[in-house]
Motif scaffolding. Structure first.
Motif, mmCIF file in Angstrom:
data_model
loop_
_atom_site.group_PDB
_atom_site.id
_atom_site.type_symbol
_atom_site.label_atom_id
_atom_site.label_comp_id
_atom_site.label_asym_id
_atom_site.label_seq_id
_atom_site.Cartn_x
_atom_site.Cartn_y
_atom_site.Cartn_z
ATOM 1 N N ILE A 8 0.851 -1.197 0.000
ATOM 2 C CA ILE A 8 0.000 0.000 0.000
ATOM 3 C C ILE A 8 0.884 1.244 0.000
ATOM 4 O O ILE A 8 1.789 1.372 0.831
ATOM 5 N N PRO A 9 0.649 2.178 -0.946
ATOM 6 C CA PRO A 9 1.500 3.389 -1.005
ATOM 7 C C PRO A 9 1.450 4.187 0.304
ATOM 8 O O PRO A 9 0.393 4.276 0.930
ATOM 9 N N VAL A 10 2.608 4.726 0.670
ATOM 10 C CA VAL A 10 2.718 5.470 1.923
ATOM 11 C C VAL A 10 2.808 6.969 1.632
ATOM 12 O O VAL A 10 3.580 7.389 0.761
ATOM 13 N N PHE A 11 2.027 7.756 2.329
ATOM 14 C CA PHE A 11 2.095 9.226 2.235
ATOM 15 C C PHE A 11 2.541 9.772 3.583
ATOM 16 O O PHE A 11 1.927 9.470 4.608
ATOM 17 N N ASP A 12 3.611 10.560 3.561
ATOM 18 C CA ASP A 12 4.098 11.151 4.813
ATOM 19 C C ASP A 12 3.442 12.494 5.110
ATOM 20 O O ASP A 12 3.520 12.999 6.224
ATOM 21 N N GLU A 13 2.804 13.087 4.094
ATOM 22 C CA GLU A 13 2.176 14.393 4.317
ATOM 23 C C GLU A 13 0.964 14.273 5.226
ATOM 24 O O GLU A 13 0.322 13.233 5.281
ATOM 25 N N ASP A 14 0.647 15.391 5.876
ATOM 26 C CA ASP A 14 -0.492 15.425 6.789
ATOM 27 C C ASP A 14 -1.661 16.156 6.125
ATOM 28 O O ASP A 14 -1.607 17.378 5.965
ATOM 29 N N PRO A 15 -2.707 15.443 5.746
ATOM 30 C CA PRO A 15 -3.841 16.121 5.100
ATOM 31 C C PRO A 15 -4.529 17.125 6.021
ATOM 32 O O PRO A 15 -5.300 17.962 5.542
ATOM 33 N N TYR A 16 -4.242 17.028 7.326
ATOM 34 C CA TYR A 16 -4.835 17.966 8.279
ATOM 35 C C TYR A 16 -3.918 19.170 8.558
ATOM 36 O O TYR A 16 -4.198 19.962 9.453
ATOM 37 N N ALA A 17 -2.821 19.268 7.821
ATOM 38 C CA ALA A 17 -1.980 20.469 7.943
ATOM 39 C C ALA A 17 -2.696 21.632 7.266
ATOM 40 O O ALA A 17 -3.418 21.438 6.285
ATOM 41 N N ARG A 18 -2.480 22.830 7.803
ATOM 42 C CA ARG A 18 -3.203 24.010 7.314
ATOM 43 C C ARG A 18 -3.172 24.178 5.808
ATOM 44 O O ARG A 18 -4.191 24.451 5.178
ATOM 45 N N GLU A 19 -1.956 24.007 5.226
ATOM 46 C CA GLU A 19 -1.831 24.256 3.775
ATOM 47 C C GLU A 19 -2.754 23.322 2.986
ATOM 48 O O GLU A 19 -3.326 23.727 1.975
ATOM 49 N N HIS A 20 -2.894 22.077 3.434
ATOM 50 C CA HIS A 20 -3.756 21.133 2.707
ATOM 51 C C HIS A 20 -5.240 21.387 3.003
ATOM 52 O O HIS A 20 -6.089 21.167 2.145
ATOM 53 N N GLU A 29 -5.814 14.639 -5.240
ATOM 54 C CA GLU A 29 -5.551 14.049 -6.557
ATOM 55 C C GLU A 29 -4.390 13.058 -6.488
ATOM 56 O O GLU A 29 -4.470 11.945 -7.013
ATOM 57 N N ARG A 30 -3.342 13.450 -5.784
ATOM 58 C CA ARG A 30 -2.194 12.537 -5.687
ATOM 59 C C ARG A 30 -2.561 11.264 -4.929
ATOM 60 O O ARG A 30 -2.127 10.171 -5.277
ATOM 61 N N MET A 31 -3.375 11.391 -3.882
ATOM 62 C CA MET A 31 -3.795 10.190 -3.140
ATOM 63 C C MET A 31 -4.665 9.290 -4.019
ATOM 64 O O MET A 31 -4.482 8.076 -4.051
ATOM 65 N N ARG A 32 -5.611 9.905 -4.743
ATOM 66 C CA ARG A 32 -6.510 9.121 -5.618
ATOM 67 C C ARG A 32 -5.732 8.360 -6.671
ATOM 68 O O ARG A 32 -6.032 7.212 -6.978
ATOM 69 N N GLU A 33 -4.706 9.043 -7.233
ATOM 70 C CA GLU A 33 -3.959 8.425 -8.322
ATOM 71 C C GLU A 33 -2.970 7.376 -7.820
ATOM 72 O O GLU A 33 -2.578 6.481 -8.559
ATOM 73 N N ALA A 34 -2.592 7.442 -6.551
ATOM 74 C CA ALA A 34 -1.617 6.486 -6.012
ATOM 75 C C ALA A 34 -2.219 5.093 -5.844
ATOM 76 O O ALA A 34 -1.503 4.093 -5.901
ATOM 77 N N GLY A 35 -3.526 5.022 -5.647
ATOM 78 C CA GLY A 35 -4.160 3.715 -5.474
ATOM 79 C C GLY A 35 -5.481 3.837 -4.759
ATOM 80 O O GLY A 35 -5.872 4.930 -4.346
ATOM 81 N N ALA A 37 -6.208 2.938 -1.843
ATOM 82 C CA ALA A 37 -5.963 3.430 -0.488
ATOM 83 C C ALA A 37 -4.512 3.849 -0.391
ATOM 84 O O ALA A 37 -3.665 3.329 -1.113
ATOM 85 N N VAL A 38 -4.237 4.803 0.471
ATOM 86 C CA VAL A 38 -2.850 5.113 0.813
ATOM 87 C C VAL A 38 -2.735 5.025 2.335
ATOM 88 O O VAL A 38 -3.718 5.217 3.049
ATOM 89 N N ARG A 39 -1.531 4.723 2.811
ATOM 90 C CA ARG A 39 -1.331 4.720 4.261
ATOM 91 C C ARG A 39 -0.721 6.053 4.667
ATOM 92 O O ARG A 39 0.311 6.462 4.128
ATOM 93 N N LEU A 40 -1.400 6.749 5.570
ATOM 94 C CA LEU A 40 -0.866 8.011 6.082
ATOM 95 C C LEU A 40 0.068 7.671 7.234
ATOM 96 O O LEU A 40 -0.379 7.241 8.305
ATOM 97 N N SER A 41 1.371 7.848 7.009
ATOM 98 C CA SER A 41 2.344 7.366 7.999
ATOM 99 C C SER A 41 2.188 8.111 9.327
ATOM 100 O O SER A 41 2.382 7.539 10.397
ATOM 101 N N ARG A 42 1.826 9.380 9.256
ATOM 102 C CA ARG A 42 1.707 10.182 10.464
ATOM 103 C C ARG A 42 0.658 9.632 11.430
ATOM 104 O O ARG A 42 0.764 9.783 12.645
ATOM 105 N N VAL A 45 -2.905 5.209 9.336
ATOM 106 C CA VAL A 45 -4.295 4.906 8.978
ATOM 107 C C VAL A 45 -4.397 4.848 7.459
ATOM 108 O O VAL A 45 -3.648 5.521 6.743
ATOM 109 N N LEU A 46 -5.310 4.007 6.974
ATOM 110 C CA LEU A 46 -5.547 3.944 5.536
ATOM 111 C C LEU A 46 -6.579 4.995 5.154
ATOM 112 O O LEU A 46 -7.623 5.119 5.808
ATOM 113 N N ALA A 47 -6.261 5.745 4.100
ATOM 114 C CA ALA A 47 -7.149 6.810 3.631
ATOM 115 C C ALA A 47 -7.682 6.456 2.252
ATOM 116 O O ALA A 47 -6.931 6.024 1.373
ATOM 117 N N PHE A 48 -8.970 6.654 2.072
ATOM 118 C CA PHE A 48 -9.656 6.309 0.820
ATOM 119 C C PHE A 48 -10.178 7.570 0.152
ATOM 120 O O PHE A 48 -10.825 8.402 0.802
#
Ligand code: OVM
Length: 400
Positions: A8-20, A29-35, A37-42, A45-48
């Motif tokens: 499962i692709p891993v994302f280190d970014e925090d979708p709850y950070a202000r900029e996002h 878009e990047r999460m959708r295109e990665a697969g 589900a992606v695993r949010l390392s922070r 958790v798996l994000a859909f």
């Protein structure tokens, strides 16, 4: 700590950070295109983010339960900040509460609200035209539901504004992580929960409102007093901020897309398409969780029992696989119904006809008087863990 399949692709970014939170769509878009589900390392958790997988998860309420909370915390292990209500309850007790709620918010009871909604919409629309330049959020979107929905539920007028908006922002924060924003919204919401709970009591509610109709179900023995209290609480906590944001978002979209406003003026039956397209395009409630009651494989991704899954419905509603290559565009001629902004399945928003009626009536009164809205000056985003909207959208009102 749960271990997930290594592919499962891993994302280190925090979708709850202000900029996002301010501009979530590039990361979505990047999460959708990665697969699927992606695993949010922070958060581990798996994000859909894909439409079909989010929809399938929501439809399977037996595997993806709500009773462990729809935020990141497993409420079976850690105590919630408040008693769990209908949103965070599974069958069979969910069904008991839902039956009472859908009996009270029925096509007939919603139809009966139209006249009073129209009365205030006309008044507010006159005021907007007279002002000539308004803030679509603070002068319109915040004003309308506070008056008409507050009256519909049957709570006192005094204290609504100071309590309900801050309460909603606090409540919806808890469907995201305990970050600085969560703490800010909880600090600002201090005391509002007590005000809301006091107004859920039978004796606080007017005779003719939706709140009193809920209490009739308690008197008839169909729900307990505690369930009745929680159902009125759900109206007050879920029905206000979401609709304020929804109105703000559709006004912003229409100000930025004058050709869409023109279509509403040409034929007001287009209003409901603009409403759904706005819900799809910038969904007021962006993300929440489910918890797996057994091993599952949504979209083919293995998820062990007892895991939280994070659903970005705001991303699913922009999925080009579902909406086509122009998914990012606000286009009221598309068929936007079927979006996930109100959820899907047994927990799908029961109050949505009230919210839609508010929007429809208000937009109707505005398009009858106004040729177009022109954005003027800087817009201020509402930065929030799970809600997506704006705090300020100044517009010039061109009457005609
Ligand atoms: C609550 C609540 C209930 C229903 C829905 C919701 C979508 C919140 O009790 O806070 O948010």
């Amino acid at each position: 700590m749960t271990t997930y399949a290594p592919q499962i692709p891993v994302f280190d970014e925090d979708p709850y950070a202000r900029e996002h939170l301010i501009d979530p769509h590039p990361l979505f878009e990047r999460m959708r295109e990665a697969g699927p589900a992606v695993r949010l390392s922070r958060y581990n958790v798996l994000a859909f983010t894909r439409f079909d997988v989010c929809r399938d998860i929501l439809a399977d309420h037996a595997t993806f339960i709500s009773g462990a909370g729809v935020g990141p915390t497993d409420l079976r292990k850690e105590k919630a900040w408040r008693t769990q209500g209908i949103l965070e309850t599974d069958q069979p007790s969910h069904t008991v509460m839902r039956d009472a709620m859908s009996n009270v918010i029925s096509p007939r009871s919603v139809r009966a609200l139209r006249k009073s909604f129209e009365g205030f919409a006309e008044e507010l629309a006159d005021r907007v035209v007279a002002q000539g330049e308004v803030d679509a959020i603070t002068d319109v979107a915040e004003i309308f539901p506070l008056r008409v929905f507050g009256d519909a539920v049957g709570i006192p007028r005094e204290g609504r504004k100071e309590n309900l908006l801050a309460h909603g922002a606090m409540n919806f924060s808890a469907f995201g992580p305990e970050n600085d924003l969560h703490r800010e919204h909880f600090a600002a919401g201090q005391g509002t929960h007590e005000w809301v709970m006091a107004n859920c009591a039978r004796e606080s509610l007017s005779e003719d409102g939706l709140g009193a109709r809920i209490w009739e179900h308690a008197e008839a023995g169909r729900v307990s007093d505690e369930q009745a209290t929680l159902l009125v609480r759900a109206m007050l906590s879920a029905g206000l901020d979401t609709t304020v944001i929804a109105i703000g978002n559709v006004l912003r979209a229409l100000a930025q897309n004058p050709e869409a406003w023109a279509l509403l003026r040409e034929d007001p039956s287009n209003i409901r398409f603009a409403i759904d397209e706005s819900f799809r395009h910038e969904s007021p409630f962006q993300s929440f969780y489910r918890t797996t009651a057994s091993d599952a494989a949504p979209g083919g991704v293995p998820v062990p029992e007892g895991s939280k899954v994070l659903l970005f419905v705001g991303a699913a509603n922009r999925d080009p696989r579902q909406w086509g290559p122009d998914a990012d565009e606000f286009r009221i001629t598309r068929s936007a119904s079927g979006h996930l902004a109100f959820g899907m399945g047994i927990h799908q928003c029961v109050g949505q006809p009230v919210s839609r009626l508010e929007m429809e009536v208000l937009l109707g009164a505005l398009v009858r008087r106004i040729e177009r809205l022109e954005p003027v000056g800087p817009q201020v985003p509402f930065v929030h863990n799970t809600l997506r909207g704006w705090k300020s959208v100044p517009v010039r009102v061109v009457a005609g």
